[in-house]
Design a protein around this motif. Structure first.
Motif, PDB file in Angstrom:
ATOM      1  N   LEU A   1      87.813 -11.685 -56.256  1.00  0.00           N
ATOM      2  CA  LEU A   1      88.339 -12.935 -55.904  1.00  0.00           C
ATOM      3  C   LEU A   1      87.319 -13.844 -56.298  1.00  0.00           C
ATOM      4  N   LEU A   2      86.046 -13.547 -56.022  1.00  0.00           N
ATOM      5  CA  LEU A   2      84.961 -14.448 -56.474  1.00  0.00           C
ATOM      6  C   LEU A   2      84.841 -14.545 -58.063  1.00  0.00           C
ATOM      7  N   ALA A   3      85.015 -13.182 -58.500  1.00  0.00           N
ATOM      8  CA  ALA A   3      84.939 -13.346 -60.105  1.00  0.00           C
ATOM      9  C   ALA A   3      86.039 -14.198 -60.795  1.00  0.00           C
ATOM     10  N   GLN A   4      87.246 -14.435 -60.200  1.00  0.00           N
ATOM     11  CA  GLN A   4      88.189 -15.173 -60.592  1.00  0.00           C
ATOM     12  C   GLN A   4      88.019 -16.561 -60.389  1.00  0.00           C
ATOM     13  N   GLN A   5      87.373 -16.918 -59.293  1.00  0.00           N
ATOM     14  CA  GLN A   5      86.962 -18.260 -58.908  1.00  0.00           C
ATOM     15  C   GLN A   5      86.055 -18.681 -60.102  1.00  0.00           C
ATOM     16  N   ALA A   6      84.824 -17.901 -60.498  1.00  0.00           N
ATOM     17  CA  ALA A   6      83.911 -18.006 -61.280  1.00  0.00           C
ATOM     18  C   ALA A   6      84.588 -18.309 -62.881  1.00  0.00           C
ATOM     19  N   LYS A   7      85.520 -17.539 -63.135  1.00  0.00           N
ATOM     20  CA  LYS A   7      86.166 -17.412 -64.356  1.00  0.00           C
ATOM     21  C   LYS A   7      87.008 -18.667 -64.374  1.00  0.00           C
ATOM     22  N   GLN A   8      87.530 -19.097 -63.434  1.00  0.00           N
ATOM     23  CA  GLN A   8      88.466 -20.323 -63.322  1.00  0.00           C
ATOM     24  C   GLN A   8      87.348 -21.537 -63.649  1.00  0.00           C
ATOM     25  N   ARG A   9      86.233 -21.537 -63.144  1.00  0.00           N
ATOM     26  CA  ARG A   9      85.277 -22.733 -63.288  1.00  0.00           C
ATOM     27  C   ARG A   9      84.948 -22.654 -64.832  1.00  0.00           C
ATOM     28  N   ARG A  10      84.612 -21.199 -65.333  1.00  0.00           N
ATOM     29  CA  ARG A  10      84.012 -21.365 -66.777  1.00  0.00           C
ATOM     30  C   ARG A  10      85.233 -21.807 -67.529  1.00  0.00           C
ATOM     31  N   ASP A  11      86.364 -21.509 -67.257  1.00  0.00           N
ATOM     32  CA  ASP A  11      87.668 -21.792 -68.386  1.00  0.00           C
ATOM     33  C   ASP A  11      87.825 -23.353 -68.286  1.00  0.00           C
ATOM     34  N   SER A  12      87.565 -24.095 -67.248  1.00  0.00           N
ATOM     35  CA  SER A  12      87.622 -25.600 -66.784  1.00  0.00           C
ATOM     36  C   SER A  12      86.681 -26.080 -67.633  1.00  0.00           C
ATOM     37  N   ILE A  13      85.290 -25.759 -67.655  1.00  0.00           N
ATOM     38  CA  ILE A  13      83.964 -26.159 -67.861  1.00  0.00           C
ATOM     39  C   ILE A  13      84.505 -26.516 -69.652  1.00  0.00           C
ATOM     40  N   GLU A  14      84.792 -25.241 -70.138  1.00  0.00           N
ATOM     41  CA  GLU A  14      85.114 -25.184 -71.480  1.00  0.00           C
ATOM     42  C   GLU A  14      86.308 -26.218 -72.014  1.00  0.00           C
ATOM     43  N   GLN A  15      87.202 -26.357 -71.277  1.00  0.00           N
ATOM     44  CA  GLN A  15      88.366 -27.162 -71.606  1.00  0.00           C
ATOM     45  C   GLN A  15      88.113 -28.832 -71.446  1.00  0.00           C
ATOM     46  N   TYR A  16      87.152 -28.804 -70.560  1.00  0.00           N
ATOM     47  CA  TYR A  16      86.730 -30.235 -70.271  1.00  0.00           C
ATOM     48  C   TYR A  16      85.752 -30.811 -71.247  1.00  0.00           C
ATOM     49  N   ARG A  17      84.968 -29.847 -71.741  1.00  0.00           N
ATOM     50  CA  ARG A  17      83.926 -30.237 -72.774  1.00  0.00           C
ATOM     51  C   ARG A  17      84.816 -30.621 -74.301  1.00  0.00           C
ATOM     52  N   LYS A  18      85.761 -29.513 -74.403  1.00  0.00           N
ATOM     53  CA  LYS A  18      86.565 -29.904 -75.634  1.00  0.00           C
ATOM     54  C   LYS A  18      87.189 -31.078 -75.424  1.00  0.00           C
ATOM     55  N   GLY A  19      87.655 -31.598 -74.238  1.00  0.00           N
ATOM     56  CA  GLY A  19      88.225 -32.824 -74.087  1.00  0.00           C
ATOM     57  C   GLY A  19      87.477 -34.144 -73.709  1.00  0.00           C
ATOM     58  N   GLY A  20      85.951 -33.772 -74.209  1.00  0.00           N
ATOM     59  CA  GLY A  20      85.039 -34.745 -73.849  1.00  0.00           C
ATOM     60  C   GLY A  20      85.083 -35.605 -72.484  1.00  0.00           C
ATOM     61  N   ARG A  21      85.345 -34.727 -71.725  1.00  0.00           N
ATOM     62  CA  ARG A  21      85.081 -34.988 -70.171  1.00  0.00           C
ATOM     63  C   ARG A  21      83.935 -34.377 -69.621  1.00  0.00           C
ATOM     64  N   ASP A  22      82.753 -34.831 -69.856  1.00  0.00           N
ATOM     65  CA  ASP A  22      81.518 -34.142 -69.557  1.00  0.00           C
ATOM     66  C   ASP A  22      81.512 -34.256 -67.978  1.00  0.00           C
ATOM     67  N   ASP A  23      81.790 -35.455 -67.355  1.00  0.00           N
ATOM     68  CA  ASP A  23      81.626 -35.728 -65.954  1.00  0.00           C
ATOM     69  C   ASP A  23      82.408 -34.771 -65.344  1.00  0.00           C
ATOM     70  N   LEU A  24      83.600 -34.235 -65.545  1.00  0.00           N
ATOM     71  CA  LEU A  24      84.277 -33.200 -64.915  1.00  0.00           C
ATOM     72  C   LEU A  24      83.706 -31.832 -65.174  1.00  0.00           C
TER      73      LEU A  24
END
Length: 160
Positions: free
Chosen positions: A65-88
């Protein structure tokens, strides 16, 4: 921002409850929101397993469960960076750091490579075609201790 309780002792639920109290006392909004979101997922998962005769989550289920939560955050970070949303992306990175305090220590790339080398040798893998033979046992052994993408990259490099 240090935890007053050791995040590696007691059940995950107990550690989460302590974390919530600590964050409330410290008025640490992002820590409080993150830990509450973990607690919500734990409660949902417990509700899911209760009909199967299980009162609480096993340590393996908690880790997953924790690993899934961490993976979700890593994936979101990658997507936000690609989208130029460094704040998120920065907010997600802060949440990831908090979640990681509840996970076992992550292995270094060298430690991951050593484990993968043993697996490659034990399954007799020699080419990129054997990636599936290696990834199954590798992910089983490294679950919660290493990021899946990192494991995949190392296996690819070793077999490539």
């Amino acid at each position: 921002m240090s935890e007053t309780s050791n995040p590696t002792t007691g059940t995950l639920k107990e550690r989460i409850s302590e974390g919530i109290k600590t964050a409330m006392k410290a008025r640490d909004k992002i820590r409080l929101e993150t830990i509450r979101s973990i607690k919500k997922v734990i409660v949902e998962k417990e509700t899911e397993v209760r009909p199967k005769g299980q009162d609480q989550l096993t340590p393996e289920q908690e880790l997953e469960l924790l690993a899934q939560q961490a993976k979700q955050r890593r994936d979101s970070i990658e997507q936000y960076r690609k989208g130029g949303r460094d704040d998120l992306a920065d907010k997600e990175a802060q949440e990831l750091a908090i979640i990681e305090t509840y996970l076992p220590a992550q292995l270094s790339p060298e430690e991951i490579e050593a484990i993968i080398d043993k697996i490659i040798e034990s399954v007799g893998a020699s080419s990129p075609k054997d990636m599936g033979k290696v990834m199954g046992p590798a992910m089983k052994e490294l679950k919660g201790k290493a990021d899946g993408k990192q494991v995949q990259e190392i296996v690819k490099a070793k077999l490539g």
